[in-house]
Scaffold this motif. Structure first.
Motif, PDB file in Angstrom:
ATOM      1  N   GLY A 191       0.811  -1.207   0.000  1.00 23.64           N
ATOM      2  CA  GLY A 191       0.000   0.000   0.000  1.00 23.64           C
ATOM      3  C   GLY A 191       0.848   1.261   0.000  1.00 23.64           C
ATOM      4  O   GLY A 191       0.521   2.254  -0.668  1.00 23.64           O
ATOM      5  N   LEU A 192       1.954   1.235   0.744  1.00 23.23           N
ATOM      6  CA  LEU A 192       2.842   2.394   0.790  1.00 23.23           C
ATOM      7  C   LEU A 192       3.429   2.683  -0.590  1.00 23.23           C
ATOM      8  O   LEU A 192       3.374   3.820  -1.085  1.00 23.23           O
ATOM      9  N   VAL A 193       3.974   1.660  -1.224  1.00 26.78           N
ATOM     10  CA  VAL A 193       4.586   1.844  -2.536  1.00 26.78           C
ATOM     11  C   VAL A 193       3.531   2.203  -3.579  1.00 26.78           C
ATOM     12  O   VAL A 193       3.746   3.068  -4.443  1.00 26.78           O
ATOM     13  N   HIS A 194       2.361   1.563  -3.499  1.00 26.24           N
ATOM     14  CA  HIS A 194       1.297   1.842  -4.462  1.00 26.24           C
ATOM     15  C   HIS A 194       0.821   3.281  -4.313  1.00 26.24           C
ATOM     16  O   HIS A 194       0.556   3.968  -5.315  1.00 26.24           O
ATOM     17  N   GLY A 195       0.701   3.743  -3.071  1.00 29.82           N
ATOM     18  CA  GLY A 195       0.290   5.125  -2.850  1.00 29.82           C
ATOM     19  C   GLY A 195       1.280   6.113  -3.438  1.00 29.82           C
ATOM     20  O   GLY A 195       0.895   7.121  -4.055  1.00 29.82           O
ATOM     21  N   TYR A 196       2.564   5.839  -3.261  1.00 28.50           N
ATOM     22  CA  TYR A 196       3.589   6.698  -3.856  1.00 28.50           C
ATOM     23  C   TYR A 196       3.501   6.680  -5.384  1.00 28.50           C
ATOM     24  O   TYR A 196       3.660   7.719  -6.037  1.00 28.50           O
ATOM     25  N   ALA A 197       3.266   5.487  -5.940  1.00 27.48           N
ATOM     26  CA  ALA A 197       3.171   5.370  -7.395  1.00 27.48           C
ATOM     27  C   ALA A 197       1.981   6.155  -7.935  1.00 27.48           C
ATOM     28  O   ALA A 197       2.060   6.771  -9.007  1.00 27.48           O
TER      29      ALA A 197
ATOM     30  N   ALA B 106       0.688   8.862  -6.598  1.00 29.64           N
ATOM     31  CA  ALA B 106       1.063  10.278  -6.550  1.00 29.64           C
ATOM     32  C   ALA B 106       2.021  10.625  -7.686  1.00 29.64           C
ATOM     33  O   ALA B 106       1.885  11.667  -8.349  1.00 29.64           O
ATOM     34  N   ALA B 107       2.996   9.741  -7.928  1.00 31.51           N
ATOM     35  CA  ALA B 107       3.990   9.991  -8.969  1.00 31.51           C
ATOM     36  C   ALA B 107       3.366  10.073 -10.349  1.00 31.51           C
ATOM     37  O   ALA B 107       3.857  10.788 -11.231  1.00 31.51           O
ATOM     38  N   ALA B 108       2.256   9.331 -10.545  1.00 34.94           N
ATOM     39  CA  ALA B 108       1.575   9.369 -11.841  1.00 34.94           C
ATOM     40  C   ALA B 108       1.038  10.766 -12.154  1.00 34.94           C
ATOM     41  O   ALA B 108       0.748  11.081 -13.312  1.00 34.94           O
ATOM     42  N   GLU B 109       0.912  11.598 -11.131  1.00 31.65           N
ATOM     43  CA  GLU B 109       0.482  12.984 -11.315  1.00 31.65           C
ATOM     44  C   GLU B 109       1.628  13.969 -11.078  1.00 31.65           C
ATOM     45  O   GLU B 109       1.406  15.165 -10.880  1.00 31.65           O
ATOM     46  N   GLY B 110       2.857  13.427 -11.071  1.00 33.11           N
ATOM     47  CA  GLY B 110       4.021  14.285 -10.923  1.00 33.11           C
ATOM     48  C   GLY B 110       4.335  14.711  -9.510  1.00 33.11           C
ATOM     49  O   GLY B 110       5.153  15.607  -9.290  1.00 33.11           O
ATOM     50  N   VAL B 111       3.722  14.082  -8.519  1.00 31.35           N
ATOM     51  CA  VAL B 111       3.969  14.423  -7.117  1.00 31.35           C
ATOM     52  C   VAL B 111       5.042  13.499  -6.557  1.00 31.35           C
ATOM     53  O   VAL B 111       4.917  12.276  -6.619  1.00 31.35           O
ATOM     54  N   LYS B 112       6.112  14.076  -6.021  1.00 31.77           N
ATOM     55  CA  LYS B 112       7.212  13.295  -5.473  1.00 31.77           C
ATOM     56  C   LYS B 112       6.775  12.528  -4.222  1.00 31.77           C
ATOM     57  O   LYS B 112       5.957  13.019  -3.433  1.00 31.77           O
ATOM     58  N   ALA B 113       7.360  11.360  -4.035  1.00 33.35           N
ATOM     59  CA  ALA B 113       7.050  10.563  -2.842  1.00 33.35           C
ATOM     60  C   ALA B 113       7.374  11.337  -1.567  1.00 33.35           C
ATOM     61  O   ALA B 113       6.650  11.249  -0.567  1.00 33.35           O
ATOM     62  N   ALA B 114       8.467  12.100  -1.593  1.00 28.26           N
ATOM     63  CA  ALA B 114       8.871  12.854  -0.405  1.00 28.26           C
ATOM     64  C   ALA B 114       7.813  13.870   0.014  1.00 28.26           C
ATOM     65  O   ALA B 114       7.700  14.203   1.195  1.00 28.26           O
ATOM     66  N   ALA B 115       7.033  14.352  -0.958  1.00 32.34           N
ATOM     67  CA  ALA B 115       5.990  15.326  -0.625  1.00 32.34           C
ATOM     68  C   ALA B 115       4.818  14.665   0.093  1.00 32.34           C
ATOM     69  O   ALA B 115       4.120  15.302   0.891  1.00 32.34           O
ATOM     70  N   VAL B 116       4.606  13.394  -0.184  1.00 31.81           N
ATOM     71  CA  VAL B 116       3.492  12.660   0.420  1.00 31.81           C
ATOM     72  C   VAL B 116       3.919  11.994   1.736  1.00 31.81           C
ATOM     73  O   VAL B 116       3.088  11.738   2.602  1.00 31.81           O
ATOM     74  N   ALA B 117       5.206  11.742   1.895  1.00 31.07           N
ATOM     75  CA  ALA B 117       5.715  10.960   3.021  1.00 31.07           C
ATOM     76  C   ALA B 117       5.242  11.459   4.388  1.00 31.07           C
ATOM     77  O   ALA B 117       4.837  10.638   5.235  1.00 31.07           O
ATOM     78  N   PRO B 118       5.255  12.764   4.674  1.00 31.92           N
ATOM     79  CA  PRO B 118       4.792  13.194   6.003  1.00 31.92           C
ATOM     80  C   PRO B 118       3.348  12.796   6.290  1.00 31.92           C
ATOM     81  O   PRO B 118       3.000  12.464   7.426  1.00 31.92           O
ATOM     82  N   HIS B 119       2.518  12.805   5.255  1.00 32.17           N
ATOM     83  CA  HIS B 119       1.111  12.444   5.434  1.00 32.17           C
ATOM     84  C   HIS B 119       0.960  10.932   5.585  1.00 32.17           C
ATOM     85  O   HIS B 119       0.040  10.460   6.268  1.00 32.17           O
ATOM     86  N   MET B 120       1.857  10.177   4.949  1.00 33.64           N
ATOM     87  CA  MET B 120       1.874   8.729   5.154  1.00 33.64           C
ATOM     88  C   MET B 120       2.165   8.412   6.618  1.00 33.64           C
ATOM     89  O   MET B 120       1.566   7.511   7.204  1.00 33.64           O
ATOM     90  N   LYS B 121       3.094   9.150   7.210  1.00 38.45           N
ATOM     91  CA  LYS B 121       3.435   8.922   8.616  1.00 38.45           C
ATOM     92  C   LYS B 121       2.242   9.204   9.525  1.00 38.45           C
ATOM     93  O   LYS B 121       1.987   8.476  10.491  1.00 38.45           O
TER      94      LYS B 121
END
Length: 311
Positions: free
Chosen positions: A204-210, A212-227
């Motif tokens: 789920g973590l990797v899929h969520g990052y993928a 976001a990336a499909a819309e040009g959003v870096k994983a690092a930008a989403v990471a705080p919200h994942m935490k």
């Protein structure tokens, strides 16, 4: 648990014990892969007289330099110890090794830390019982660098009296050593259950990052919200366990119909962007099946009914 299950772990400094080694049970480790070497190293650090054996040469030189004895055969290794630990690639490999020392195992504790299914653990226990050997099955739940540390976790199941007799010895490998029952398959049950959760969450973590990336959003930008969400997930672990153990799924705060609609949105968005959404579709299928069984007004935990009744 596979050695690379956790890709990020903190490094621990091991403190070598000053206990008189003659007062501690002698141990043998059969199998010197990365995990086997870590197990043997932890025994040495705790002061246990330690013998090691590996099928192929060229492994364990550092252990020998630290005081371990290298055995030429599995039988020789077993004869040198009171506690025998085997940790190899699978149960077939473990059995092939143990067959070579079967006559020398009675009177010793055999601890199998090779990962497999509950069924294989019970088969191994039956084999050991025929020989009159005390047997503990086990599951290592941490990566190699954590072996021998206070935070390491290893599940054990099997002969209670044997576990209690050698609990201090086993704690040299993992400060969080946990005995989970007389049924030899229970360590594997706990292993599979916890790793089911871990790998599903990692997907789920990797899929969520993928996504976001499909819309040009870096994983690092989403990471705080994942935490933030991961902390919320930790908070619902006990409540979900209570729901499943009681068989009651109160839907006063949320219900499965609404949550399934949320999953459906994610599936649609992922597939629209060309991502593999097979795992999420599996979640949605289980939710829809539970709703069809009459659990639409119950909470998310009721998805278990769809999991228990696959099509």
């Amino acid at each position: 648990m596979s050695n690379n299950a956790h890709t990020h772990t903190r490094t621990h400094t091991r403190t070598h014990a000053h206990t008189d080694s003659h007062s501690l049970p002698a141990v043998t480790v059969l199998g010197l892969g990365a995990m086997g070497q870590a197990l043997a190293g932890a025994f040495l650090a705790a002061g246990h007289p330690t013998t090691v054996w590996n099928r192929s040469q060229g492994k364990g030189e550092d252990l020998v330099a630290r005081g371990a004895t290298r055995a030429v055969t599995p039988a020789e290794a077993v004869r040198a110890a009171e506690v025998v630990v085997v940790c190899v690639v699978d149960y077939d490999a473990a059995q092939a090794v143990l067959d070579q020392a079967a006559g020398d195992l009675p009177g010793r504790l055999l601890v199998n830390l090779t990962s497999d299914t509950p069924e294989r653990a019970r088969e191994a226990a039956a084999w050991a019982e025929e020989l009159g050997v005390d047997y503990l099955d086990g599951a290592v739940m941490v990566p190699v660098p954590m072996i021998g540390t206070p935070d390491a976790l290893i599940f054990h199941s099997g002969t209670r009296s044997a576990y209690e007799k050698y609990e201090a010895t086993l704690k040299a490998l993992a400060g969080q050593t946990a005995y989970v029952g007389e049924d030899h398959g229970l360590a594997a049950v706990h292993d599979l259950s916890v790793l089911d959760f871990f790998w599903t969450a990692m997907h789920g973590l990797v899929h969520g990052y993928a996504l976001a990336a499909a819309e040009g959003v870096k994983a690092a930008a989403v990471a705080p919200h994942m935490k933030t969400l991961a902390a919320l997930l930790a908070d619902v672990v006990d409540g979900t366990a209570d729901d499943l153990d009681s068989g009651k799924f109160p839907g006063d705060l949320d219900n499965l119909t609404v949550e399934a609609a949320n999953v459906r949105h994610i599936v649609r968005a992922a597939e629209h962007r060309g991502l593999d959404a097979a795992a999420l579709r599996g979640v949605l299928t289980a939710a829809d099946r539970s709703i069809a069984l009459g659990h639409g007004a119950d909470n998310w935990s009721s998805i278990v009914e769809g999991i228990r009744k696959p099509a």
